[in-house]
Design a protein around this motif. Structure first.
Motif, PDB file in Angstrom:
ATOM      1  N   LEU A  50      -1.528   4.003   5.840  1.00  0.00           N
ATOM      2  CA  LEU A  50      -2.783   3.751   5.408  1.00  0.00           C
ATOM      3  C   LEU A  50      -3.199   4.781   4.203  1.00  0.00           C
ATOM      4  O   LEU A  50      -3.017   5.889   4.511  1.00  0.00           O
ATOM      5  CB  LEU A  50      -3.876   3.749   6.319  1.00  0.00           C
ATOM      6  CG  LEU A  50      -5.206   3.247   6.301  1.00  0.00           C
ATOM      7  CD1 LEU A  50      -5.097   1.604   5.722  1.00  0.00           C
ATOM      8  CD2 LEU A  50      -6.200   3.545   7.344  1.00  0.00           C
ATOM      9  N   ASP A  51      -3.546   4.082   3.259  1.00  0.00           N
ATOM     10  CA  ASP A  51      -3.638   4.951   1.943  1.00  0.00           C
ATOM     11  C   ASP A  51      -5.222   4.746   1.377  1.00  0.00           C
ATOM     12  O   ASP A  51      -5.516   3.433   1.199  1.00  0.00           O
ATOM     13  CB  ASP A  51      -2.615   4.852   0.706  1.00  0.00           C
ATOM     14  CG  ASP A  51      -2.982   5.669  -0.394  1.00  0.00           C
ATOM     15  OD1 ASP A  51      -2.470   6.800  -0.300  1.00  0.00           O
ATOM     16  OD2 ASP A  51      -3.496   5.127  -1.355  1.00  0.00           O
ATOM     17  N   LEU A  52      -5.881   5.857   1.160  1.00  0.00           N
ATOM     18  CA  LEU A  52      -7.289   5.451   0.552  1.00  0.00           C
ATOM     19  C   LEU A  52      -7.221   6.327  -0.787  1.00  0.00           C
ATOM     20  O   LEU A  52      -6.832   7.347  -0.986  1.00  0.00           O
ATOM     21  CB  LEU A  52      -8.090   6.164   1.389  1.00  0.00           C
ATOM     22  CG  LEU A  52      -9.820   5.854   1.322  1.00  0.00           C
ATOM     23  CD1 LEU A  52      -9.961   4.523   1.272  1.00  0.00           C
ATOM     24  CD2 LEU A  52     -10.725   6.717   1.987  1.00  0.00           C
ATOM     25  N   ASP A  53      -7.898   5.408  -1.900  1.00  0.00           N
ATOM     26  CA  ASP A  53      -7.873   6.278  -3.227  1.00  0.00           C
ATOM     27  C   ASP A  53      -9.025   5.807  -3.865  1.00  0.00           C
ATOM     28  O   ASP A  53      -9.555   4.683  -3.936  1.00  0.00           O
ATOM     29  CB  ASP A  53      -6.676   5.592  -4.165  1.00  0.00           C
ATOM     30  CG  ASP A  53      -6.582   6.012  -5.554  1.00  0.00           C
ATOM     31  OD1 ASP A  53      -5.852   7.140  -5.812  1.00  0.00           O
ATOM     32  OD2 ASP A  53      -7.157   5.606  -6.541  1.00  0.00           O
ATOM     33  N   GLY A  58      -0.530  -4.426   1.416  1.00  0.00           N
ATOM     34  CA  GLY A  58      -1.707  -5.127   0.963  1.00  0.00           C
ATOM     35  C   GLY A  58      -2.717  -4.274   0.751  1.00  0.00           C
ATOM     36  O   GLY A  58      -2.890  -3.172   1.285  1.00  0.00           O
ATOM     37  N   SER A  59      -3.530  -4.540  -0.396  1.00  0.00           N
ATOM     38  CA  SER A  59      -4.554  -3.742  -0.778  1.00  0.00           C
ATOM     39  C   SER A  59      -6.000  -4.395  -1.022  1.00  0.00           C
ATOM     40  O   SER A  59      -5.743  -5.602  -1.584  1.00  0.00           O
ATOM     41  CB  SER A  59      -4.498  -2.802  -1.888  1.00  0.00           C
ATOM     42  OG  SER A  59      -3.981  -3.626  -3.060  1.00  0.00           O
ATOM     43  N   PRO A  95       3.158   6.367   0.347  1.00  0.00           N
ATOM     44  CA  PRO A  95       2.444   7.422  -0.493  1.00  0.00           C
ATOM     45  C   PRO A  95       2.783   8.778   0.206  1.00  0.00           C
ATOM     46  O   PRO A  95       2.496   9.831  -0.662  1.00  0.00           O
ATOM     47  CB  PRO A  95       0.913   6.788  -0.285  1.00  0.00           C
ATOM     48  CG  PRO A  95       0.849   5.892   0.819  1.00  0.00           C
ATOM     49  CD  PRO A  95       2.232   5.501   0.892  1.00  0.00           C
ATOM     50  N   THR A  96       3.042   8.880   1.174  1.00  0.00           N
ATOM     51  CA  THR A  96       3.270  10.240   1.904  1.00  0.00           C
ATOM     52  C   THR A  96       4.801  10.552   1.672  1.00  0.00           C
ATOM     53  O   THR A  96       5.377  11.585   2.116  1.00  0.00           O
ATOM     54  CB  THR A  96       3.226  10.129   3.499  1.00  0.00           C
ATOM     55  OG1 THR A  96       3.956   9.062   3.981  1.00  0.00           O
ATOM     56  CG2 THR A  96       1.831   9.869   3.648  1.00  0.00           C
ATOM     57  N   GLY A  97       5.772   9.673   1.318  1.00  0.00           N
ATOM     58  CA  GLY A  97       7.163  10.198   0.733  1.00  0.00           C
ATOM     59  C   GLY A  97       7.381  11.212   0.008  1.00  0.00           C
ATOM     60  O   GLY A  97       6.577  11.361  -1.084  1.00  0.00           O
ATOM     61  N   THR A 148      -5.321   0.715   0.719  1.00  0.00           N
ATOM     62  CA  THR A 148      -4.056   0.135   0.933  1.00  0.00           C
ATOM     63  C   THR A 148      -3.347   0.363   2.445  1.00  0.00           C
ATOM     64  O   THR A 148      -3.430   1.412   2.674  1.00  0.00           O
ATOM     65  CB  THR A 148      -3.012   0.559  -0.291  1.00  0.00           C
ATOM     66  OG1 THR A 148      -3.704   0.608  -1.266  1.00  0.00           O
ATOM     67  CG2 THR A 148      -1.553  -0.171  -0.224  1.00  0.00           C
ATOM     68  N   GLY A 149      -2.649  -0.806   2.806  1.00  0.00           N
ATOM     69  CA  GLY A 149      -1.888  -0.459   3.986  1.00  0.00           C
ATOM     70  C   GLY A 149      -0.571  -1.141   3.792  1.00  0.00           C
ATOM     71  O   GLY A 149      -0.450  -2.174   3.035  1.00  0.00           O
ATOM     72  N   GLY A 150       0.391  -0.823   4.552  1.00  0.00           N
ATOM     73  CA  GLY A 150       1.779  -1.154   4.470  1.00  0.00           C
ATOM     74  C   GLY A 150       2.714  -0.991   5.746  1.00  0.00           C
ATOM     75  O   GLY A 150       2.325  -0.096   6.541  1.00  0.00           O
ATOM     76  N   ILE A 151       3.705  -1.847   6.056  1.00  0.00           N
ATOM     77  CA  ILE A 151       4.711  -1.560   7.031  1.00  0.00           C
ATOM     78  C   ILE A 151       5.863  -2.016   6.513  1.00  0.00           C
ATOM     79  O   ILE A 151       6.056  -2.845   5.572  1.00  0.00           O
ATOM     80  CB  ILE A 151       4.533  -2.492   8.269  1.00  0.00           C
ATOM     81  CG1 ILE A 151       5.531  -2.522   9.222  1.00  0.00           C
ATOM     82  CG2 ILE A 151       4.238  -4.121   7.736  1.00  0.00           C
ATOM     83  CD1 ILE A 151       4.823  -3.045  10.760  1.00  0.00           C
TER      84      ILE A 151
END
Length: 435
Positions: free
Chosen positions: A287-290, A229-230, A324-326, A244-247
């Motif tokens: 958790l991702d911040l752009d 979700g974002s 996003p960390t992959g 953006t957050g994801g599981i």
């Protein structure tokens, strides 16, 4: 070096026969005909110099897609080919197709896409046959000379604006560096074991809100679930901030998930006898911040993993890493691992029109052996520099250069952590649209 004359002749013949027919048909509105040309070069250096290699190739795609006739039915067909330009070092199928005699095929070709498409108003769209796929957990990778494609069926239903449901079932695929279509397999099978790969999902977009839920099932092998979700905040002066957050989860799904069936990521060989049933209960959250302001882009992300999250959906697949960390050179989705990422980008259009650069750095700590924590631990990191240039003198001509440096510090057994690697990747792409 070995050639594949039959497949090469097939593609050339198909292209020579189809091109004038399609070009004539494309004179009518709604037809699409394009030629994609890619020059690609990989130069890879490893901690173990015996693995060093360099490959250069030319990839071609001739793509045609019709409109919907009677607003109900249409079709598409694409021929792909890859030609070896140069190679050295270890013979591995990165860009080129390796043979079983210690060399590469000089070229190969294939009818990579051939589908019929159907639709009912703007509500339902169906595609049957060989096709590209692009969703959260399964996609046709574009990082080599040509994409991989799938054979089966897909459907999309849009009951209202902003809401879509989709699904797909495939029983074969064609690798990026291969001419044939084949069944899905595990790392313990030389032939197809997995009857099909199925995907179902839903997407919702409304203004600043976006949500995507997807489920993937590799029959009798592996299941995955992803929820992302974002929310995008629009600030002053066209300043945007996206959160953006994801599981994501991965879990064994039956009789095919045995010791060694996912050998590149799981350390199950020390816990089970060869061929015995294995297990996986992987989970990762992020958790991702752009932040984007004018020509500047800044971002940061953090991901935390419980059990090891498996990237590959089947043997030979490099999956889609939704984190996003992959990493590009390693998954960085190991058990108990925490991964941090920072990135910065700049659009140089005020100085050099068409030039953009991005730098990112990922640091993973605390990784543990996927089955017995005490048997292995590691830290890893990856640096990426990405340059993209839309060459203004020729419409449709793009240059991309990627520099990747991966380093790891491993003690004991941990298959998900790779050896130190440095990659130089160059892409020169040209697209010409006839209609």
């Amino acid at each position: 070096m070995k050639t594949t004359p039959s497949s090469k002749r097939l593609t050339v013949l198909a292209a020579s026969l189809l091109l004038p027919v399609l070009a004539h048909a494309a004179e009518e509105d709604g037809h699409k005909l394009e030629l994609k040309v890619r020059g690609i070069h990989f130069d890879r250096e490893f901690e173990n110099s015996a693995n060093d290699r360099s490959q250069t190739a030319l990839g071609l795609q001739l793509n045609y897609e019709s409109p919907y006739f009677a607003d109900v039915i249409g079709f598409g067909v694409s021929g792909y080919s890859v030609t070896r330009l140069d190679s050295s070092g270890l013979v591995v199928s990165d860009i080129l197709k390796a043979d079983n005699k210690g060399g590469f095929h000089d070229s190969f070709g294939k009818i990579a896409e051939a589908f019929v498409k159907l639709k009912h108003r703007d509500l339902v769209e169906v595609k049957l046959g060989r096709q590209l796929h692009n969703s959260m957990l399964l996609f046709s990778s574009t990082s080599r000379a040509v994409p991989n494609t799938y054979s089966g069926g897909s459907v999309s239903v849009t009951p209202m604006k902003g809401l879509a449901f989709y699904g797909a079932v495939y029983n074969e695929w064609s690798r990026r560096a291969d001419s044939r279509f084949e069944g899905f397999a595990t790392d313990r099978s030389d032939e197809g074991d997995i009857d099909y790969i199925g995907v179902v999902g839903a997407e919702y977009k409304n203004g600043p809100i976006a949500v995507n839920l997807e489920y993937l099932n590799a029959k009798d092998f592996l299941t995955k679930v992803g929820l992302v979700g974002s929310y995008t905040f629009t600030l002053a002066d066209k300043n945007k901030l996206k959160l953006t957050g994801g599981i994501h989860t991965s879990r064994e799904a039956g009789k095919l998930f045995v010791t060694g069936s996912e050998s590149a990521e799981l350390d199950d060989e020390d816990k089970y006898a060869a061929g015995a049933r294995s297990d996986n209960n992987g989970q990762g959250v992020y958790l991702d911040l752009d932040w984007r302001y004018g020509n500047v882009m800044l971002g940061a992300a953090v991901a935390k993993f419980g059990g090891a999250w498996i990237e590959d959906n089947f043997a030979g697949d490099h999956g889609r890493n939704p984190f996003p960390t992959g990493g590009v050179l390693a998954d960085m989705t190991n058990r108990d691992q925490t991964v941090w990422m920072v990135r910065a980008g700049y659009d140089w259009k005020d100085y050099v029109k068409g030039l953009r650069t991005t730098v990112s750095f990922k640091q993973g700590t605390g990784a543990r052996n996927s089955h017995v924590r005490s048997l292995g631990k590691a830290d890893e990191q990856e640096l990426e520099f990405d340059l993209r240039y839309q060459i203004p003198v020729v419409k449709g001509l793009n240059l991309r250069y990627r520099y990747l440096q991966y380093r790891s510090d491993k003690v004991g057994l941990l298959d998900g952590v790779k050896e130190d690697t440095t990659d130089h990747r160059v892409y020169l792409d040209y697209t010409y649209r006839f209609f």
